[in-house]
Structure formats: structure tokens, C-alpha cells
Design a protein around this motif. Structure first.
Motif, PDB file in Angstrom:
ATOM      1  N   PHE A 177       0.830  -1.209   0.000  1.00  0.00           N
ATOM      2  CA  PHE A 177       0.000   0.000   0.000  1.00  0.00           C
ATOM      3  C   PHE A 177       0.866   1.262   0.000  1.00  0.00           C
ATOM      4  O   PHE A 177       0.492   2.281   0.582  1.00  0.00           O
ATOM      5  N   ARG A 178       2.003   1.185  -0.682  1.00  0.00           N
ATOM      6  CA  ARG A 178       2.937   2.320  -0.724  1.00  0.00           C
ATOM      7  C   ARG A 178       2.309   3.557  -1.351  1.00  0.00           C
ATOM      8  O   ARG A 178       2.696   4.683  -1.029  1.00  0.00           O
ATOM      9  N   ASN A 179       1.337   3.367  -2.234  1.00  0.00           N
ATOM     10  CA  ASN A 179       0.684   4.522  -2.851  1.00  0.00           C
ATOM     11  C   ASN A 179      -0.214   5.263  -1.864  1.00  0.00           C
ATOM     12  O   ASN A 179      -0.579   6.422  -2.101  1.00  0.00           O
ATOM     13  N   ARG A 180      -0.556   4.608  -0.762  1.00  0.00           N
ATOM     14  CA  ARG A 180      -1.416   5.247   0.235  1.00  0.00           C
ATOM     15  C   ARG A 180      -0.626   5.827   1.403  1.00  0.00           C
ATOM     16  O   ARG A 180      -1.019   6.846   1.965  1.00  0.00           O
ATOM     17  N   ILE A 181       0.470   5.170   1.777  1.00  0.00           N
ATOM     18  CA  ILE A 181       1.235   5.685   2.923  1.00  0.00           C
ATOM     19  C   ILE A 181       2.537   6.356   2.499  1.00  0.00           C
ATOM     20  O   ILE A 181       3.161   7.051   3.302  1.00  0.00           O
ATOM     21  N   GLY A 182       2.957   6.142   1.248  1.00  0.00           N
ATOM     22  CA  GLY A 182       4.196   6.732   0.755  1.00  0.00           C
ATOM     23  C   GLY A 182       5.331   5.720   0.717  1.00  0.00           C
ATOM     24  O   GLY A 182       5.503   4.935   1.657  1.00  0.00           O
ATOM     25  N   LEU A 183       6.092   5.747  -0.363  1.00  0.00           N
ATOM     26  CA  LEU A 183       7.210   4.813  -0.513  1.00  0.00           C
ATOM     27  C   LEU A 183       8.269   5.035   0.559  1.00  0.00           C
ATOM     28  O   LEU A 183       8.863   4.076   1.067  1.00  0.00           O
ATOM     29  N   GLU A 184       8.512   6.292   0.925  1.00  0.00           N
ATOM     30  CA  GLU A 184       9.526   6.581   1.944  1.00  0.00           C
ATOM     31  C   GLU A 184       9.172   5.918   3.276  1.00  0.00           C
ATOM     32  O   GLU A 184      10.049   5.417   3.984  1.00  0.00           O
ATOM     33  N   ALA A 185       7.888   5.917   3.609  1.00  0.00           N
ATOM     34  CA  ALA A 185       7.452   5.281   4.854  1.00  0.00           C
ATOM     35  C   ALA A 185       7.683   3.775   4.795  1.00  0.00           C
ATOM     36  O   ALA A 185       8.071   3.155   5.793  1.00  0.00           O
ATOM     37  N   ALA A 186       7.458   3.186   3.625  1.00  0.00           N
ATOM     38  CA  ALA A 186       7.669   1.744   3.462  1.00  0.00           C
ATOM     39  C   ALA A 186       9.149   1.392   3.583  1.00  0.00           C
ATOM     40  O   ALA A 186       9.518   0.408   4.241  1.00  0.00           O
ATOM     41  N   ILE A 187      10.001   2.193   2.957  1.00  0.00           N
ATOM     42  CA  ILE A 187      11.445   1.944   3.031  1.00  0.00           C
ATOM     43  C   ILE A 187      11.934   2.100   4.467  1.00  0.00           C
ATOM     44  O   ILE A 187      12.732   1.288   4.963  1.00  0.00           O
ATOM     45  N   GLU A 188      11.462   3.145   5.141  1.00  0.00           N
ATOM     46  CA  GLU A 188      11.838   3.344   6.542  1.00  0.00           C
ATOM     47  C   GLU A 188      11.402   2.155   7.393  1.00  0.00           C
ATOM     48  O   GLU A 188      12.149   1.693   8.265  1.00  0.00           O
ATOM     49  N   ALA A 189      10.208   1.636   7.134  1.00  0.00           N
ATOM     50  CA  ALA A 189       9.701   0.493   7.895  1.00  0.00           C
ATOM     51  C   ALA A 189      10.622  -0.710   7.734  1.00  0.00           C
ATOM     52  O   ALA A 189      10.966  -1.381   8.719  1.00  0.00           O
ATOM     53  N   ALA A 190      11.039  -0.978   6.502  1.00  0.00           N
ATOM     54  CA  ALA A 190      11.935  -2.113   6.254  1.00  0.00           C
ATOM     55  C   ALA A 190      13.280  -1.905   6.945  1.00  0.00           C
ATOM     56  O   ALA A 190      13.806  -2.811   7.607  1.00  0.00           O
ATOM     57  N   ARG A 191      13.827  -0.699   6.801  1.00  0.00           N
ATOM     58  CA  ARG A 191      15.141  -0.407   7.386  1.00  0.00           C
ATOM     59  C   ARG A 191      15.116  -0.524   8.908  1.00  0.00           C
ATOM     60  O   ARG A 191      15.958  -1.202   9.512  1.00  0.00           O
TER      61      ARG A 191
ATOM     62  N   TRP B 278       7.253  -8.905  -3.594  1.00  0.00           N
ATOM     63  CA  TRP B 278       8.694  -9.128  -3.491  1.00  0.00           C
ATOM     64  C   TRP B 278       9.455  -8.456  -4.626  1.00  0.00           C
ATOM     65  O   TRP B 278      10.540  -7.899  -4.412  1.00  0.00           O
ATOM     66  N   ASN B 279       8.912  -8.479  -5.835  1.00  0.00           N
ATOM     67  CA  ASN B 279       9.616  -7.852  -6.956  1.00  0.00           C
ATOM     68  C   ASN B 279       9.805  -6.354  -6.727  1.00  0.00           C
ATOM     69  O   ASN B 279      10.812  -5.776  -7.144  1.00  0.00           O
ATOM     70  N   VAL B 280       8.836  -5.737  -6.070  1.00  0.00           N
ATOM     71  CA  VAL B 280       8.947  -4.312  -5.740  1.00  0.00           C
ATOM     72  C   VAL B 280       9.959  -4.109  -4.618  1.00  0.00           C
ATOM     73  O   VAL B 280      10.784  -3.186  -4.655  1.00  0.00           O
ATOM     74  N   MET B 281       9.919  -4.979  -3.624  1.00  0.00           N
ATOM     75  CA  MET B 281      10.748  -4.821  -2.436  1.00  0.00           C
ATOM     76  C   MET B 281      12.200  -5.230  -2.644  1.00  0.00           C
ATOM     77  O   MET B 281      13.092  -4.729  -1.949  1.00  0.00           O
ATOM     78  N   ARG B 282      12.426  -6.136  -3.552  1.00  0.00           N
ATOM     79  CA  ARG B 282      13.746  -6.766  -3.681  1.00  0.00           C
ATOM     80  C   ARG B 282      14.912  -5.784  -3.753  1.00  0.00           C
ATOM     81  O   ARG B 282      15.879  -5.927  -2.985  1.00  0.00           O
ATOM     82  N   PRO B 283      14.895  -4.772  -4.629  1.00  0.00           N
ATOM     83  CA  PRO B 283      16.060  -3.871  -4.684  1.00  0.00           C
ATOM     84  C   PRO B 283      16.301  -3.117  -3.376  1.00  0.00           C
ATOM     85  O   PRO B 283      17.454  -2.882  -2.993  1.00  0.00           O
ATOM     86  N   TYR B 284      15.226  -2.766  -2.680  1.00  0.00           N
ATOM     87  CA  TYR B 284      15.381  -2.057  -1.409  1.00  0.00           C
ATOM     88  C   TYR B 284      15.929  -2.988  -0.333  1.00  0.00           C
ATOM     89  O   TYR B 284      16.799  -2.598   0.455  1.00  0.00           O
ATOM     90  N   MET B 285      15.434  -4.220  -0.309  1.00  0.00           N
ATOM     91  CA  MET B 285      15.908  -5.184   0.679  1.00  0.00           C
ATOM     92  C   MET B 285      17.370  -5.541   0.433  1.00  0.00           C
ATOM     93  O   MET B 285      18.152  -5.688   1.378  1.00  0.00           O
ATOM     94  N   GLU B 286      17.750  -5.663  -0.833  1.00  0.00           N
ATOM     95  CA  GLU B 286      19.145  -5.969  -1.152  1.00  0.00           C
ATOM     96  C   GLU B 286      20.054  -4.815  -0.745  1.00  0.00           C
ATOM     97  O   GLU B 286      21.152  -5.034  -0.218  1.00  0.00           O
ATOM     98  N   ALA B 287      19.597  -3.590  -0.957  1.00  0.00           N
ATOM     99  CA  ALA B 287      20.390  -2.423  -0.563  1.00  0.00           C
ATOM    100  C   ALA B 287      20.529  -2.355   0.954  1.00  0.00           C
ATOM    101  O   ALA B 287      21.615  -2.060   1.476  1.00  0.00           O
ATOM    102  N   LEU B 288      19.454  -2.662   1.664  1.00  0.00           N
ATOM    103  CA  LEU B 288      19.486  -2.602   3.125  1.00  0.00           C
ATOM    104  C   LEU B 288      20.383  -3.678   3.721  1.00  0.00           C
ATOM    105  O   LEU B 288      20.958  -3.495   4.796  1.00  0.00           O
ATOM    106  N   SER B 289      20.502  -4.800   3.024  1.00  0.00           N
ATOM    107  CA  SER B 289      21.322  -5.899   3.547  1.00  0.00           C
ATOM    108  C   SER B 289      22.798  -5.535   3.587  1.00  0.00           C
ATOM    109  O   SER B 289      23.588  -6.163   4.297  1.00  0.00           O
TER     110      SER B 289
END
Length: 202
Positions: free
Chosen positions: A152-166, A189-200
């Protein structure tokens, strides 16, 4: 001096934390007894048709307890769940609530809610039950919440989603494998994968 009916209402509130008019009617107790206890300063009306003892502890998540009573099949989600799990910096103005797709729309005058609809495993997986002010409240786990934030990144914002994962990973609220599991269920997962790989690598 309190009569036996009023005492029964008080004892019920001690057991249940928050009581509804429905709880009283199921026990053949007229709601007027709860209203009398409010006028005597022994009860507080915490919401429409909801009462708590005046000396009970009102927590930061009191609104969650109200929802747990009024919408017991709903699940606290997204930034509201992040707030409960102490992940990130989001301060939602409304309570985010997940409902099963096709279920009835709840009639809530308070607290204000934002509703998302989920189906299948995306709704049933990752649900935790927590006790808040004596009420059982359903809340999505940290890992499931991260996946939902991307869904639901379009509703809460992508930045909030990335912060949540981090913050979830850095705070050891969940593992990468747990987040991956729910990301696959939520088909993000296809959407999240690049962010998760960067965070790792952070």
C-alpha cells in the motif's frame, strides 16, 4: 450505596477492561446502569456504547482497544502497526485497519479509521493477538507490516515503506527471511527486492 446490578457492571468491567452495551444486554443488564455509573464518576464513556472504569489505566493505544471491541475481526495494520511495534517515526492521524475483502463496512464514529481490504493468506497470515486494556486486539506482525507497507505504498508513501523495512531490520524486529515470506504472500517481493538488497549491505 451501589445496588447489585451496578456492582455486576463494575465487576464485568474489571474482567473485560472495556465493556459494550451489547455485553450488558447479553447478561440481561439494562444499559442505564452503566450510564448511572458514569454520572457517579465511576465509569468513563470511552466511545459510542463503550465504557471503562474511571480508575482504569488509559494507554497510548486506547483507540486500538476500542477497535478491538467494536471490530473484533479487523486487524491493526500499516503505520498504526508500526507505531505499536515501535518501528520508525510515522505518527498516523487515523487508525489503519485491515478487513477481509467482502466483509461489511464497520460503522465507527470514533476513533477515525482508514480501511484497507485484504483477502486469502494476505489477510489471515501474520496476525498477532495482543492484550490492550483487557481487550484482545489483532495486529499484524512486524514482518507482515513491512510487506503491507510496500503493498500500500501509494497510500502511505514509498519513503514510509522503506523506513519500515530499514528500521525493522536494524531494530531486529524481524529477519530478512520473515519479511521475504510475507512479501511473497502479498505479491510485492519484486517491488521490495532492490530495497531489501540495498538494506542488507547497510
Amino acid at each position: 450505596m451501589r445496588n447489585s446490578r451496578e456492582q455486576s457492571v463494575i465487576e464485568l468491567a474489571k474482567q473485560m477492561g472495556t465493556i459494550r452495551i451489547k455485553d450488558l444486554l447479553e447478561r440481561n443488564i439494562h444499559p442505564e446502569y452503566a450510564r448511572r455509573l458514569v454520572s457517579k464518576g465511576l465509569f468513563i464513556r470511552s466511545g459510542r456504547g463503550l465504557y471503562v472504569l474511571a480508575d482504569s489505566e488509559i494507554t497510548e493505544f486506547h483507540n486500538f482497544a476500542i477497535i478491538g471491541k467494536r471490530v473484533p475481526k479487523g486487524v491493526i495494520c500499516l503505520t498504526s502497526a508500526l507505531r505499536y511495534h515501535n518501528i520508525g517515526t510515522q505518527l498516523p492521524r487515523k487508525v489503519w485497519l485491515a478487513l477481509r475483502r467482502g466483509s461489511a463496512q464497520p460503522h465507527l464514529s470514533y476513533p477515525p479509521v482508514s480501511i484497507v481490504r485484504l483477502s486469502g493468506d494476505c489477510f489471515s497470515e501474520g496476525v498477532e493477538e495482543r492484550q490492550i486494556e483487557g481487550v484482545t486486539v489483532k495486529i499484524f506482525s512486524p514482518a507482515k507490516t513491512v510487506a503491507d507497507c510496500f503493498k500500500f505504498r501509494n497510500r502511505i508513501g514509498l519513503e514510509a515503506a522503506i523506513e519500515a523495512a530499514r528500521e525493522c531490520l536494524h531494530g531486529k524486529k524481524a529477519t530478512s527471511d520473515e519479511i521475504y515470506y510475507y512479501a511473497k504472500i502479498c505479491r510485492v517481493w519484486n517491488v521490495m527486492r532492490p530495497y531489501m538488497e540495498a538494506l542488507s549491505f547497510c
